[in-house]
Scaffold this motif. Structure first.
Motif, PDB file in Angstrom:
ATOM      1  N   ARG A   1       0.834  -1.209   0.000  1.00  0.00           N
ATOM      2  CA  ARG A   1       0.000   0.000   0.000  1.00  0.00           C
ATOM      3  C   ARG A   1       0.866   1.256   0.000  1.00  0.00           C
ATOM      4  N   ARG A   2       1.897   1.276   0.844  1.00  0.00           N
ATOM      5  CA  ARG A   2       2.764   2.453   0.911  1.00  0.00           C
ATOM      6  C   ARG A   2       3.535   2.665  -0.392  1.00  0.00           C
ATOM      7  N   ALA A   3       3.964   1.558  -1.003  1.00  0.00           N
ATOM      8  CA  ALA A   3       4.769   1.674  -2.224  1.00  0.00           C
ATOM      9  C   ALA A   3       3.916   1.807  -3.481  1.00  0.00           C
ATOM     10  N   GLY A   4       2.607   1.630  -3.344  1.00  0.00           N
ATOM     11  CA  GLY A   4       1.726   1.729  -4.507  1.00  0.00           C
ATOM     12  C   GLY A   4       1.817   0.535  -5.440  1.00  0.00           C
ATOM     13  N   LEU A   5       2.096  -0.623  -4.889  1.00  0.00           N
ATOM     14  CA  LEU A   5       2.224  -1.840  -5.689  1.00  0.00           C
ATOM     15  C   LEU A   5       0.943  -2.660  -5.625  1.00  0.00           C
ATOM     16  N   SER A   6       0.547  -3.210  -6.756  1.00  0.00           N
ATOM     17  CA  SER A   6      -0.572  -4.142  -6.781  1.00  0.00           C
ATOM     18  C   SER A   6      -0.110  -5.493  -6.258  1.00  0.00           C
ATOM     19  N   THR A   7      -1.002  -6.219  -5.604  1.00  0.00           N
ATOM     20  CA  THR A   7      -0.660  -7.571  -5.139  1.00  0.00           C
ATOM     21  C   THR A   7      -1.061  -8.628  -6.157  1.00  0.00           C
ATOM     22  N   ARG A   8      -1.488  -8.185  -7.327  1.00  0.00           N
ATOM     23  CA  ARG A   8      -1.831  -9.103  -8.425  1.00  0.00           C
ATOM     24  C   ARG A   8      -1.085  -8.672  -9.678  1.00  0.00           C
ATOM     25  N   GLY A   9      -0.518  -9.632 -10.381  1.00  0.00           N
ATOM     26  CA  GLY A   9       0.147  -9.323 -11.631  1.00  0.00           C
ATOM     27  C   GLY A   9      -0.854  -9.031 -12.733  1.00  0.00           C
ATOM     28  N   PRO A  10      -0.390  -8.554 -13.874  1.00  0.00           N
ATOM     29  CA  PRO A  10      -1.295  -8.250 -14.989  1.00  0.00           C
ATOM     30  C   PRO A  10      -1.925  -9.507 -15.566  1.00  0.00           C
ATOM     31  N   GLU A  11      -3.145  -9.384 -16.073  1.00  0.00           N
ATOM     32  CA  GLU A  11      -3.805 -10.493 -16.755  1.00  0.00           C
ATOM     33  C   GLU A  11      -3.244 -10.602 -18.166  1.00  0.00           C
ATOM     34  N   LEU A  12      -2.498 -11.648 -18.421  1.00  0.00           N
ATOM     35  CA  LEU A  12      -1.926 -11.834 -19.761  1.00  0.00           C
ATOM     36  C   LEU A  12      -2.977 -12.416 -20.700  1.00  0.00           C
ATOM     37  N   SER A  13      -2.867 -12.082 -21.966  1.00  0.00           N
ATOM     38  CA  SER A  13      -3.903 -12.418 -22.951  1.00  0.00           C
ATOM     39  C   SER A  13      -3.379 -13.403 -23.991  1.00  0.00           C
ATOM     40  N   THR A  14      -4.242 -14.309 -24.418  1.00  0.00           N
ATOM     41  CA  THR A  14      -3.930 -15.237 -25.523  1.00  0.00           C
ATOM     42  C   THR A  14      -4.563 -14.778 -26.830  1.00  0.00           C
ATOM     43  N   ALA A  15      -5.166 -13.582 -26.845  1.00  0.00           N
ATOM     44  CA  ALA A  15      -5.924 -13.133 -28.029  1.00  0.00           C
ATOM     45  C   ALA A  15      -5.050 -13.004 -29.268  1.00  0.00           C
ATOM     46  N   ALA A  16      -3.766 -12.700 -29.088  1.00  0.00           N
ATOM     47  CA  ALA A  16      -2.893 -12.486 -30.246  1.00  0.00           C
ATOM     48  C   ALA A  16      -2.212 -13.765 -30.721  1.00  0.00           C
ATOM     49  N   PHE A  17      -2.495 -14.903 -30.076  1.00  0.00           N
ATOM     50  CA  PHE A  17      -1.820 -16.159 -30.448  1.00  0.00           C
ATOM     51  C   PHE A  17      -2.046 -16.486 -31.918  1.00  0.00           C
ATOM     52  N   ARG A  18      -0.994 -17.010 -32.546  1.00  0.00           N
ATOM     53  CA  ARG A  18      -1.082 -17.402 -33.955  1.00  0.00           C
ATOM     54  C   ARG A  18      -0.170 -18.600 -34.183  1.00  0.00           C
ATOM     55  N   ARG A  19      -0.474 -19.380 -35.216  1.00  0.00           N
ATOM     56  CA  ARG A  19       0.401 -20.489 -35.613  1.00  0.00           C
ATOM     57  C   ARG A  19       0.975 -20.158 -36.985  1.00  0.00           C
ATOM     58  N   PRO A  20       2.198 -19.690 -37.050  1.00  0.00           N
ATOM     59  CA  PRO A  20       2.788 -19.365 -38.346  1.00  0.00           C
ATOM     60  C   PRO A  20       2.901 -20.604 -39.216  1.00  0.00           C
ATOM     61  N   ALA A  21       2.739 -20.418 -40.508  1.00  0.00           N
ATOM     62  CA  ALA A  21       2.900 -21.544 -41.443  1.00  0.00           C
ATOM     63  C   ALA A  21       4.353 -21.980 -41.451  1.00  0.00           C
ATOM     64  N   GLY A  22       4.555 -23.303 -41.512  1.00  0.00           N
ATOM     65  CA  GLY A  22       5.912 -23.849 -41.569  1.00  0.00           C
ATOM     66  C   GLY A  22       6.738 -23.524 -40.349  1.00  0.00           C
ATOM     67  N   ALA A  23       6.128 -23.715 -39.176  1.00  0.00           N
ATOM     68  CA  ALA A  23       6.813 -23.345 -37.937  1.00  0.00           C
ATOM     69  C   ALA A  23       7.831 -24.378 -37.482  1.00  0.00           C
ATOM     70  N   ALA A  24       7.837 -25.600 -38.094  1.00  0.00           N
ATOM     71  CA  ALA A  24       8.757 -26.648 -37.651  1.00  0.00           C
ATOM     72  C   ALA A  24      10.190 -26.204 -37.847  1.00  0.00           C
ATOM     73  N   ALA A  25      11.062 -26.681 -36.989  1.00  0.00           N
ATOM     74  CA  ALA A  25      12.465 -26.270 -37.059  1.00  0.00           C
ATOM     75  C   ALA A  25      13.368 -27.462 -36.857  1.00  0.00           C
ATOM     76  N   SER A  26      14.594 -27.325 -37.317  1.00  0.00           N
ATOM     77  CA  SER A  26      15.573 -28.381 -37.102  1.00  0.00           C
ATOM     78  C   SER A  26      16.037 -28.349 -35.660  1.00  0.00           C
ATOM     79  N   GLN A  27      16.811 -29.351 -35.258  1.00  0.00           N
ATOM     80  CA  GLN A  27      17.276 -29.449 -33.883  1.00  0.00           C
ATOM     81  C   GLN A  27      18.796 -29.538 -33.856  1.00  0.00           C
ATOM     82  N   PRO A  28      19.498 -28.395 -33.934  1.00  0.00           N
ATOM     83  CA  PRO A  28      20.955 -28.435 -33.897  1.00  0.00           C
ATOM     84  C   PRO A  28      21.466 -28.935 -32.555  1.00  0.00           C
ATOM     85  N   ASP A  29      22.579 -29.622 -32.595  1.00  0.00           N
ATOM     86  CA  ASP A  29      23.159 -30.183 -31.371  1.00  0.00           C
ATOM     87  C   ASP A  29      24.232 -29.235 -30.862  1.00  0.00           C
TER      88      ASP A  29
END
Length: 701
Positions: free
Chosen positions: A670-698
């Protein structure tokens, strides 16, 4: 190994390795020297890094005390958990739809676990990551349907009211949520045991397979009568069993490719025998018996299901156009207590008759285990919703003495034991599962998941992935010193930016500012927040408690830089140690707010299993005059113990000490002006790009 009397090696928090509770596993060190000293002079002993080759990266948890369901852990070192054990003959549901005793499982075996999604809990395939045995006091748990479970008292099962320990033995009244006679376990219950294959079973299987999918034809050609017998299948496992059973009765077959693969069709292989003697012998083998034995009926159901059955979308059906075959199928089902309905679909020549098994997943799995069809593809239950309608109420719990018990660690944190969901979770003690100690080994032998970004891209690309907040990381710090060289966390963030999947970062290290650009890009679509952990503002105390992390001043600088970059950032005061650091709460909160933090949280210290003796030894070495007061206050807020694992209490504690810390935190916010809850993160912008698979370098080659 250091003696418990010796001080901690320079730059290390633990001074010794407590004895490992489990057997040592063979671990091969990487050839590359990947030591990274970070901001400190290189300490001794040197850190060793090992390649973590597990093929999954998103871990899930079911704790209501933790603000996320999914987490990425590029570095394995302090995964939350305890030692939980089962009797060696406990059946574990394997990924081929069969069951194997837990004592016979091996690291790398594929089994079924579960995953929680927004609409419920579902079966998924996972792998055994570790396997061990120990000797403990065992308890027998009897369920309404007759299922018998034998496990140690500190094992957890999933109930309709969450995870419950078998007993609260040794931890006092109301120490942790435990099974009672009012609880009901979640799952399908015990499944039929594997049975020996008899001659009657083989005859029944051949009758079902050949009548369902075989060709038996006599025809005239030229001057004589030709005889033709053939079975053609896509699945080798069904064809192999048919050929083997025919061989058992003295009939050899020829194997060949019946139809080559095309762009839309798989290759079909076949077995055949075209001489008159073989033809007549096959007819004799598949003849309807005058009085079918139970074994013949069991084999017939396996054969007709392999030939003409299907299982998809939670529906198990057997098809044929011959009324006699469907009639025999339904009679055999009835014989074993299954219910079925007859469905009819019009056809061009004959109507298609369908025997559909009712009763849901419990009956479907019972069918698979009772009749044992050969084709593994048709036994797949991945993606099926977890059922809890079986009569699995707890009838009794009783100690049965010392037993040799077995347990496994899996990629999902659980597995299916005797048809119910059984838990395994992770903490600093879980380093013991790798054959290492929860003490100094935890800090000096780190498993690195070098292909985490590629695994993450694969899992996010799957249509099964439902967008949700991912913690980075849920266990060990994703910005520990080696990250400066390997950059695995940064590459994971690049994947998350590519998919715009929300992420919550938890770290003690200034290195997080390196990735401010990626975090800001996600924050622009409400998909990122960072928690910087600050335990104390005293640099000397910080160096003894967390010797290889950034100093308090550097952590506050990280908060400032992230805030300026537009990333929502908070401070996590954890752990709060009563009698040692709790008085600093207001000052830490104010300093974080001045640096740009907008929210805050705290967690009082927890000391599970092997962590307790390590902390006590640390107090002996660093603050012997405060040891009695600190431990006394921890016990006061943990029900008389050093750890209270109960949901709802383990993150806050209880009693006057816990209440005082909570009040101090609330007032400081209260004194520092901090919220005791973090921000609500959103999944609204989620997307699956085409050809997202990638190789697995060692990275370790």
């Amino acid at each position: 190994m250091s003696s418990p009397r010796n001080p901690a090696p320079r730059g290390r928090g633990a001074s010794w390795n407590p004895p490992n509770r489990f057997e040592r596993l063979h671990v091969e060190p990487d050839l590359a020297d990947l030591e990274e000293a970070g901001d400190l002079e290189l300490p001794a002993p040197r850190t060793q890094y090992f390649s973590d080759r597990t093929q999954s990266v998103i871990a899930h948890n079911d704790s209501p005390d933790v603000g996320f369901d999914a987490g990425i852990n590029p570095y394995r070192g302090c995964q939350h958990g305890c030692a939980y054990c089962h009797l060696g003959d406990t059946s574990v549901l394997t990924a081929d739809g069969q069951a194997r005793p837990i004592g016979d499982l091996k690291t790398g075996d594929e089994i079924y676990g579960t995953i929680r999604r927004q609409r419920g809990r579902y079966y998924v395939r996972t792998r055994v990551l570790a396997h061990w045995d120990t000797r403990k006091l065992a308890h027998r748990i009897m369920l309404e349907d007759g299922t018998e479970l034998v496990a140690s008292g500190d094992h957890r099962f999933l109930t309709e009211r969450g995870w419950k320990f078998v007993t609260g033995a040794g931890c006092g009244r109301n120490c942790r949520p435990r099974l009672t006679l009012k609880n009901k376990l979640v799952g399908v219950g015990a499944l039929p045991r594997h049975q020996l294959v008899s001659a009657d079973y083989r005859l029944g299987y051949l009758s079902g397979m050949i009548r369902g999918d075989g060709l038996l034809r006599r025809y005239e050609r030229g001057s004589g009568v030709r005889h033709h017998f053939r079975v053609a299948l896509i699945d080798d496992d069904g064809l192999d069993r048919t050929a083997a059973y025919l061989r058992d009765f003295g009939l050899e077959t020829r194997r060949f490719v019946f139809q080559n693969a095309t762009g839309t069709r798989k290759e079909i292989r076949a077995i055949s025998a075209n001489n008159p003697d073989a033809f007549e012998r096959v007819l004799g083998l598949i003849e309807w018996p005058r009085a079918a034995t139970a074994e013949w009926s069991r084999g017939f159901l396996a054969g007709i299901f392999d030939a003409e059955g299907g299982y998809s979308g939670g529906i198990l059906r057997i098809f044929n156009t011959e009324p006699t075959i469907i009639q025999e199928t339904r009679w055999a089902l009835h014989r074993f207590g299954f219910s079925s309905v007859l469905e009819v679909q019009p056809g061009t020549r004959k109507p298609l008759l369908i025997a559909r098994l009712t009763g849901g997943l419990r009956q479907h799995l019972r069918f698979m285990h009772l009749v044992d069809p050969a084709i593994r593809r048709k036994r797949d239950i991945a993606g099926q919703a977890l059922e809890s309608s079986a009569p699995l109420g707890v009838v009794s719990i009783e100690p049965i003495g010392m037993r040799t018990l077995y347990d496994i660690t899996t990629g999902t944190g659980d597995f299916i034991a005797n048809g119910v969901v059984s838990h395994n979770c992770f903490a600093r003690p879980s380093h013991e599962y790798l054959g290492l100690s929860a003490g100094l080994d935890f800090e000096t032998k780190i498993l690195v998941k070098e292909n985490a970004p590629e695994l993450l891209r694969r899992e996010l690309s799957s249509p099964r992935w439902e967008p949700q907040v991912i913690a980075l990381s849920g266990n060990t710090d994703c910005y520990q010193p080696i990250e400066r060289r390997l950059g695995i966390t940064r590459r994971c963030l690049e994947v998350l930016v590519e998919f715009r999947n929300p992420v919550g970062v938890i770290t003690k290290n200034h290195l997080v500012t390196r990735d401010a650009d990626l975090l800001a890009e996600l924050a622009a679509v409400d998909a990122a927040a960072v928690n910087v952990s600050v335990t104390t503002l005293d640099p000397d105390l910080a160096r003894t408690m967390e010797p290889r992390t950034s100093t308090p001043a550097r952590r506050l600088t990280a908060i400032e830089k992230l805030s300026r970059a537009g990333v929502p950032v908070g401070v996590l005061v954890a752990p709060v140690i009563p009698g040692l650091t709790d008085h600093e709460l207001p000052a830490i909160l104010q300093a974080a707010a001045d640096a740009g933090a907008c929210f805050a949280g705290y967690v009082p210290i927890k000391l599970p299993h092997a962590v307790a003796p390590l902390f006590e030894r640390w107090l002996d070495e660093r603050y012997p005059e405060k040891k009695s007061k600190v431990l006394g206050r921890i016990r006061e807020m943990r029900g008389g113990r050093l750890n209270d694992p109960r949901f709802g209490y383990r993150q806050r504690g209880e009693g006057p000490i816990a209440a005082a810390i909570g009040s101090l935190f609330a007032a400081g916010c209260r004194r520092a002006g901090l919220s005791t809850r973090g921000p609500e993160l959103s999944t609204a912008a989620f997307r699956r790009p085409a050809g997202a698979a990638a190789s697995q370098p060692d990275l370790f080659s």
